[in-house]
Design a protein around this motif. Structure first.
Motif, PDB file in Angstrom:
ATOM      1  N   LYS A  94       4.312  13.952 -14.353  1.00 36.24           N
ATOM      2  CA  LYS A  94       4.947  12.913 -15.172  1.00 36.24           C
ATOM      3  C   LYS A  94       4.695  11.527 -14.596  1.00 36.24           C
ATOM      4  O   LYS A  94       4.471  11.365 -13.398  1.00 36.24           O
ATOM      5  CB  LYS A  94       6.461  13.175 -15.236  1.00 36.24           C
ATOM      6  N   ASN A  95       4.776  10.525 -15.469  1.00 40.96           N
ATOM      7  CA  ASN A  95       4.498   9.145 -15.086  1.00 40.96           C
ATOM      8  C   ASN A  95       5.310   8.659 -13.886  1.00 40.96           C
ATOM      9  O   ASN A  95       4.795   7.988 -13.009  1.00 40.96           O
ATOM     10  CB  ASN A  95       4.761   8.212 -16.263  1.00 40.96           C
ATOM     11  N   PHE A  96       6.601   9.009 -13.866  1.00 43.60           N
ATOM     12  CA  PHE A  96       7.445   8.488 -12.790  1.00 43.60           C
ATOM     13  C   PHE A  96       6.930   8.957 -11.435  1.00 43.60           C
ATOM     14  O   PHE A  96       6.870   8.207 -10.472  1.00 43.60           O
ATOM     15  CB  PHE A  96       8.911   8.911 -13.010  1.00 43.60           C
ATOM     16  N   TYR A  97       6.540  10.224 -11.382  1.00 45.92           N
ATOM     17  CA  TYR A  97       6.095  10.794 -10.103  1.00 45.92           C
ATOM     18  C   TYR A  97       4.754  10.197  -9.687  1.00 45.92           C
ATOM     19  O   TYR A  97       4.552   9.805  -8.537  1.00 45.92           O
ATOM     20  CB  TYR A  97       5.992  12.315 -10.227  1.00 45.92           C
ATOM     21  N   GLN A  98       3.862  10.127 -10.662  1.00 43.21           N
ATOM     22  CA  GLN A  98       2.525   9.606 -10.389  1.00 43.21           C
ATOM     23  C   GLN A  98       2.597   8.153  -9.920  1.00 43.21           C
ATOM     24  O   GLN A  98       1.911   7.749  -9.002  1.00 43.21           O
ATOM     25  CB  GLN A  98       1.668   9.715 -11.648  1.00 43.21           C
ATOM     26  N   ARG A  99       3.442   7.385 -10.565  1.00 45.67           N
ATOM     27  CA  ARG A  99       3.565   5.991 -10.184  1.00 45.67           C
ATOM     28  C   ARG A  99       4.075   5.859  -8.751  1.00 45.67           C
ATOM     29  O   ARG A  99       3.560   5.076  -7.951  1.00 45.67           O
ATOM     30  CB  ARG A  99       4.541   5.256 -11.123  1.00 45.67           C
ATOM     31  N   LEU A 100       5.090   6.639  -8.426  1.00 43.59           N
ATOM     32  CA  LEU A 100       5.658   6.532  -7.086  1.00 43.59           C
ATOM     33  C   LEU A 100       4.680   7.029  -6.025  1.00 43.59           C
ATOM     34  O   LEU A 100       4.584   6.471  -4.936  1.00 43.59           O
ATOM     35  CB  LEU A 100       6.980   7.295  -7.011  1.00 43.59           C
ATOM     36  N   ALA A 101       3.946   8.083  -6.352  1.00 47.05           N
ATOM     37  CA  ALA A 101       2.924   8.565  -5.421  1.00 47.05           C
ATOM     38  C   ALA A 101       1.854   7.496  -5.242  1.00 47.05           C
ATOM     39  O   ALA A 101       1.392   7.232  -4.137  1.00 47.05           O
ATOM     40  CB  ALA A 101       2.306   9.865  -5.940  1.00 47.05           C
ATOM     41  N   PHE A 102       1.497   6.866  -6.338  1.00 42.20           N
ATOM     42  CA  PHE A 102       0.491   5.810  -6.281  1.00 42.20           C
ATOM     43  C   PHE A 102       0.969   4.651  -5.406  1.00 42.20           C
ATOM     44  O   PHE A 102       0.210   4.114  -4.595  1.00 42.20           O
ATOM     45  CB  PHE A 102       0.161   5.312  -7.692  1.00 42.20           C
ATOM     46  N   ASP A 103       2.229   4.258  -5.567  1.00 43.32           N
ATOM     47  CA  ASP A 103       2.786   3.174  -4.749  1.00 43.32           C
ATOM     48  C   ASP A 103       2.605   3.465  -3.263  1.00 43.32           C
ATOM     49  O   ASP A 103       2.249   2.598  -2.475  1.00 43.32           O
ATOM     50  CB  ASP A 103       4.284   2.997  -5.036  1.00 43.32           C
ATOM     51  N   GLU A 104       2.870   4.709  -2.930  1.00 45.72           N
ATOM     52  CA  GLU A 104       2.785   5.122  -1.541  1.00 45.72           C
ATOM     53  C   GLU A 104       1.355   4.988  -1.008  1.00 45.72           C
ATOM     54  O   GLU A 104       1.117   4.434   0.064  1.00 45.72           O
ATOM     55  CB  GLU A 104       3.183   6.594  -1.489  1.00 45.72           C
ATOM     56  N   ILE A 105       0.420   5.526  -1.773  1.00 42.76           N
ATOM     57  CA  ILE A 105      -0.986   5.481  -1.372  1.00 42.76           C
ATOM     58  C   ILE A 105      -1.456   4.038  -1.303  1.00 42.76           C
ATOM     59  O   ILE A 105      -2.050   3.590  -0.335  1.00 42.76           O
ATOM     60  CB  ILE A 105      -1.857   6.246  -2.392  1.00 42.76           C
ATOM     61  N   PHE A 106      -1.113   3.320  -2.361  1.00 42.37           N
ATOM     62  CA  PHE A 106      -1.592   1.961  -2.498  1.00 42.37           C
ATOM     63  C   PHE A 106      -1.104   1.068  -1.352  1.00 42.37           C
ATOM     64  O   PHE A 106      -1.850   0.246  -0.825  1.00 42.37           O
ATOM     65  CB  PHE A 106      -1.142   1.409  -3.852  1.00 42.37           C
ATOM     66  N   SER A 107       0.152   1.253  -0.953  1.00 48.86           N
ATOM     67  CA  SER A 107       0.672   0.393   0.115  1.00 48.86           C
ATOM     68  C   SER A 107      -0.090   0.637   1.412  1.00 48.86           C
ATOM     69  O   SER A 107      -0.397  -0.302   2.143  1.00 48.86           O
ATOM     70  CB  SER A 107       2.173   0.629   0.314  1.00 48.86           C
ATOM     71  N   THR A 108      -0.405   1.890   1.691  1.00 46.16           N
ATOM     72  CA  THR A 108      -1.184   2.199   2.897  1.00 46.16           C
ATOM     73  C   THR A 108      -2.557   1.544   2.837  1.00 46.16           C
ATOM     74  O   THR A 108      -3.006   0.920   3.795  1.00 46.16           O
ATOM     75  CB  THR A 108      -1.380   3.720   3.019  1.00 46.16           C
ATOM     76  N   PHE A 109      -3.199   1.695   1.703  1.00 45.56           N
ATOM     77  CA  PHE A 109      -4.539   1.130   1.552  1.00 45.56           C
ATOM     78  C   PHE A 109      -4.497  -0.391   1.668  1.00 45.56           C
ATOM     79  O   PHE A 109      -5.383  -1.010   2.239  1.00 45.56           O
ATOM     80  CB  PHE A 109      -5.127   1.507   0.182  1.00 45.56           C
ATOM     81  N   LEU A 110      -3.457  -0.959   1.090  1.00 46.93           N
ATOM     82  CA  LEU A 110      -3.350  -2.417   1.081  1.00 46.93           C
ATOM     83  C   LEU A 110      -3.206  -2.953   2.503  1.00 46.93           C
ATOM     84  O   LEU A 110      -3.850  -3.929   2.886  1.00 46.93           O
ATOM     85  CB  LEU A 110      -2.161  -2.843   0.225  1.00 46.93           C
ATOM     86  N   VAL A 111      -2.363  -2.285   3.276  1.00 41.33           N
ATOM     87  CA  VAL A 111      -2.188  -2.719   4.665  1.00 41.33           C
ATOM     88  C   VAL A 111      -3.517  -2.597   5.409  1.00 41.33           C
ATOM     89  O   VAL A 111      -3.938  -3.516   6.118  1.00 41.33           O
ATOM     90  CB  VAL A 111      -1.086  -1.896   5.363  1.00 41.33           C
TER      91      VAL A 111
END
Ligand code: ADP
Ligand code: MG
Length: 692
Positions: free
Chosen positions: A221-238
C-alpha cells in the motif's frame, strides 16, 4: 516583528521537534517506562513510531460464554458474581463471572485482593479478554489481559505488540495512540513526481495508516511504500551530501604522465582488462581534477585491483606527491610492497612500515617520510598513526576495508589534508540495491570482468566423514606439483578453539604428509608468519593449514586447491572470498567445502549458488535473497543503517527510485533545506551536523 519571527520559528521548530522529544514528554510515561524503552533503543517519540502492532484483538466482536472456543483469544462481556480469596499461599484468587448464557471463572495468580476487587467489581458489566481455558467443567480465563468499563474503548480494536519486559500492551496502546493524536503536520519534502508514485499520501497520514491494525502486513500500500522510501531516501541523501561536500574540496591537481604509465604497462606479463583500463581512467581523471577524489574501486576477488591502484600511485608520485598504501594485514601489506618493488624497480623510493620494524628502522622511515625521501609507503593502519607525518601526501590507498562505515571513511578522507586523494578498494561485491546504502558517500569504479586467463574454480561439497576421499584427492594433486590451502573451521569466534582445531588438523595431515604441511593461525608469530608464507610461495611445502587469516587479498599463484572445513559457518560471500585464494594461475583449481552433517534444503540451495557461479556480484544478490541482507557480508558491524521498514529485497524498486531521485537532485543542484526534517528525524548520526 521580532515576536512574529520568534513565533514562526517556534511553530516551525515544534513541527518535528516534538517527535525528537524525550519519552517523558508523553503522558503516562515515567522514568521507569523510559528506561525500559531505552533498553530497546527507543530513545524518543520518533523511535516509538516504528513499534508496530503485531496483531490485534477485535474487541468490538464480543463473544457470548456459550460460544467460547477453548484455547483461543477471545473477548467477552461478563458480570462478576462472587469472589474467592483463599488464604493459602500459592492458591490463586478467583472471581466467578457470568453472562446470560453461562459462567466463567477469572483466575489471578500472584495478585492482591484489592487489585482484583478494583478491576472486577461485583455486579458491574465488564469486558475482558484472553485465552479461554476449561477446568473442572467450567470455562476459565487466567490473568485476563485487558479490562475496561469504558465501552468506547471496548469498541476499539486493540493492538498487540511484541512486548518489552515490564511494558504492557495497555501502555503501548496508550502511548502510541497519544503520539498519533499529537502528530505534527510536517511540510512535504518530496517532489511531486515522487509523491505521485505513492498516491500523494502525506507523511503524517502514512504514519496513521501504518498503525491501523487492519493494515498489518499491507506492504504494497501507498502508506507503507512512502514510509519505506523516506527511510531509504534519507540515507542516500546524507551519503550524497557527504560526497558532495568532499568533492567540493579544492586541491592541487595532479599531472598524469601517460608515457610513464605506458612504460609500466609494457613491463607487465599481461595486458589490463577493459574494466581495469576503464577504472584506471576514472581514477586518473580524478587525480588530474582540482576536486578531491573519494572513490571506491570495487571488484571481485582476483579481478586485479592492485595493479590499477599501483598505477594510480605511480602517476601521483610522478606528479611530485607521496602515497600511503594501507592494507588490513601485515602480510598483505608486504605482498603489495614486494609487487611494487618488482614493478617500479629503482625508479621510486618504496618502504614498508610494519609492527615488527625495529625502533631505529622505524624512526628512520618516519624521518624520511617527513623529508619527502619516500615516495610510497606500505603498511597497516600503523601508517596513519599520529606520529606519522608526510611531507607531501597526495594519495591514500586503502585495500580491503569494506567493513569501514561511513563515519570511519569520512574521518579518513579528512586525514591526508586537502590535497590528498583517497582511493578505497574492496573485493566484496554487494547487491546492486545496497550500493548507495553502503557506498553512496563515494564515487564508484567497478571491475566486473576478470582476466581472461582465469578458469572457473570447480566447487564440491563433502561430508566430513568422507575425509579419506579428500586425502586421496590431495595426494594426487601434490603428485602433480600443486599446493593446497586447508582452512580450519571457525568455532564460535573463539580464538582459542580455532587455534586448537587448526593444530589438530595440522597434526593429522602431517602424519599423512610428513614434512609437507605447515600451520598458520592467529597466534603465529609475525616473523614466523612471513617465513611460512614465503616458504609456501616458494613451494617448500605443499599444504598450508590455517584459520581464516588467508581470507583477504593474498596472492598465491601456485595454490590451486582449497579445502574449507565446517563450511556452513561462513556466508556465501565469505566462502567466495576464501575460494578466490586459488585459481589465480593458469591451472585447473578446486574448492572443497566440508560439512559436519547433511545439508538442509536451504543450505543446499545456497551452496549450489556457489557451485554454479564464480561471479561475486551474482552470488551476493542470490545470497541476499535467501538470507536477507542483515548479515550477508558482516555489514552488521559496519554501522550500516538498520532500516525499520525498507527491505533491499522486497523494495528494490524503491532503492532504485531513491537513487534516481538523488541523482536528479544532484544534477539540478536542488536546495536540500526542505529535507531538513527528514534528515533530522531519520538520520541522527553525528555526520549530519555539518549538513543539515
Ligand atoms: P584483487 O582484485 O583480488 O585484489 P589482485 O590485484 O591481487 O586481485 O590480482 C590477482 C592476480 O591477478 C595477481 O597475481 C595479478 O598480478 C593478476 N592480474 C591482475 N590483472 C591481470 C590481468 N589483466 N591479466 C592477468 N592477470 C592479472
Ligand atoms: Mg586485493
Amino acid at each position: 516583528v521580532i515576536n512574529i519571527i520568534y513565533y514562526h520559528f517556534m511553530t516551525n521548530k515544534s513541527n518535528y521537534e516534538y517527535l525528537l522529544s524525550d519519552l517523558t514528554k508523553l503522558k503516562g510515561v515515567g522514568a521507569k517506562t523510559t528506561n525500559l524503552l531505552k533498553k530497546k533503543k527507543i530513545n524518543n517519540i520518533f523511535d516509538l513510531l516504528w513499534k508496530l502492532p503485531k496483531s490485534y484483538t477485535d474487541r468490538s466482536r464480543s463473544t457470548k460464554i456459550k460460544d467460547l472456543k477453548i484455547g483461543e483469544n477471545q473477548t467477552i462481556t461478563i458480570i462478576p458474581q462472587k469472589y474467592s480469596f483463599p488464604r493459602v499461599r500459592n492458591l490463586p484468587n478467583k472471581v466467578s463471572c457470568a453472562d446470560e448464557t453461562g459462567e466463567i471463572d477469572c483466575i489471578f495468580f500472584n495478585s492482591y485482593e484489592g487489585y482484583v476487587r478494583k478491576i472486577l467489581p461485583l455486579k458491574k458489566e465488564i469486558t475482558i479478554s484472553g485465552k479461554i481455558g476449561f477446568f473442572r467443567n467450567k470455562y476459565q480465563l487466567t490473568n485476563p489481559k485487558y479490562i475496561s468499563e469504558d465501552s468506547s474503548l471496548i469498541k476499539q480494536k486493540h493492538n498487540t505488540y511484541s512486548l518489552t519486559d515490564g511494558i504492557s500492551e495497555k501502555i503501548y496502546n496508550k502511548i502510541i495512540n497519544q503520539i498519533i493524536k499529537n502528530l505534527p503536520t510536517l511540510n512535504e519534502w518530496h517532489s511531486d513526481n515522487i509523491l505521485n508514485k505513492f498516491g500523494k499520501i502525506k507523511w503524517n497520514d502514512a504514519i496513521v495508516e501504518l498503525h491501523k491494525p487492519e493494515n498489518i502486513g499491507n506492504y504494497k500500500k501507498n502508506f507503507y511504500q512512502r514510509l519505506a522510501f523516506d527511510e531509504i531516501f534519507s540515507t542516500f541523501l546524507v551519503n550524497s551530501e557527504i560526497r558532495k561536500k568532499i568533492k567540493k574540496i579544492k586541491k592541487k591537481s595532479k599531472l598524469v604522465d601517460k608515457a610513464k604509465q605506458d612504460k609500466i604497462l609494457n613491463k607487465l606479463e599481461f595486458t589490463l582488462t577493459k574494466d581495469q583500463f576503464k577504472t584506471l581512467e576514472e581514477i586518473n581523471n580524478d587525480l588530474s581534477s582540482t576536486n578531491k577524489m573519494f572513490r571506491l574501486l570495487q571488484g571481485d576477488v582476483g579481478s586485479g585491483k592492485t595493479i590499477v591502484s599501483l598505477l594510480a600511485a605511480y602517476n601521483t608520485i610522478n606528479s611530485g606527491f607521496q602515497v600511503a598504501f594501507m592494507a588490513p594485514t601485515e602480510i598483505l601489506a608486504r605482498q603489495h610492497f614486494n609487487f611494487a618493488k618488482k614493478l617500479f624497480s629503482n625508479q621510486i623510493n618504496i618502504e614498508l612500515i610494519s609492527g615488527k620494524s625495529e625502533y631505529k628502522n622505524k624512526k628512520e622511515i618516519l624521518k624520511k617520510l617527513a623529508d619527502n625521501q619516500i615516495d610510497i609507503i606500505f603498511g597497516t593502519h600503523a601508517i596513519f598513526q599520529k606520529k606519522v607525518f608526510f611531507k607531501n601526501l597526495g594519495l591514500i590507498i586503502i585495500d580491503e576495508q569494506h567493513k569501514f562505515g561511513v563515519n570511519q571513511r569520512k574521518r579518513l578522507s579528512d586525514k591526508g589534508g586537502k590535497d590528498c586523494d583517497v582511493l578505497l578498494m574492496t573485493a566484496t561485491p554487494i547487491p546492486r540495491t545496497l550500493t548507495m546504502t553502503l557506498y553512496g558517500d563515494m564515487d564508484l569504479s567497478i571491475i566486473r570482468e576478470k582476466p581472461k586467463s582465469r578458469k572457473p574454480i570447480k566447487t564440491y561439497s563433502k561430508l566430513e566423514s568422507k575425509i579419506d576421499d579428500v586425502i586421496k584427492f590431495i595426494k594426487k594433486e601434490i603428485k602433480s606439483g600443486n599446493q593446497i590451502f586447508w582452512v580450519c573451521p571457525l568455532i564460535e569466534e573463539s580464538k582459542k578453539l580455532d587455534h586448537s582445531s587448526a593444530v589438530k588438523k595440522f597434526e593429522y595431515l602431517n602424519k599423512i604428509f610428513p614434512n609437507q604441511v605447515s600451520l598458520l593461525h592467529g597466534k603465529t608469530d609475525l616473523e614466523d608468519k612471513e617465513v611460512i608464507l614465503d616458504n609456501f610461495l616458494k613451494k617448500k611445502f605443499q599444504i598450508l593449514v590455517s584459520t581464516t587469516i588467508i581470507e583477504v587479498g593474498i596472492d598465491f599463484p601456485n595454490a590451486n586447491v582449497i579445502i574449507i572445513e565446517n563450511a556452513n559457518k561462513f556466508g556465501l560471500s565469505q566462502l567466495h572470498q576464501l575460494r578466490g585464494r586459488v585459481g589465480r594461475g593458469d591451472k585447473d583449481s578446486t574448492c572443497i567445502l566440508m560439512f559436519k552433517s547433511n545439508l538442509s534444503e536451504n543450505a543446499k540451495k545456497r551452496i549450489n549458488i556457489l557451485k554454479e557461479s564464480n561471479d561475486g556480484f551474482y552470488i551476493s544478490e542470490e545470497d541476499m535473497k535467501i538470507r536477507g541482507f542483515g548479515d550477508i557480508l558482516g555489514f552488521k558491524q559496519s554501522g550500516i543503517k538498520n532500516f525499520k521498514l525498507a527491505d533491499p529485497i522486497h523494495n528494490s524498486d524503491l532503492f532504485l527510485l531513491a537513487e534516481k531521485e538523488i541523482r536528479r537532485i544532484e544534477m539540478d543542484n536542488d536546495n536540500i533545506s526542505k529535507f531538513k526534517p527528514l534528515i533530522k528525524l531519520y538520520d541522527r548520526a553525528d555526520i549530519i551536523n555539518d549538513i543539515a
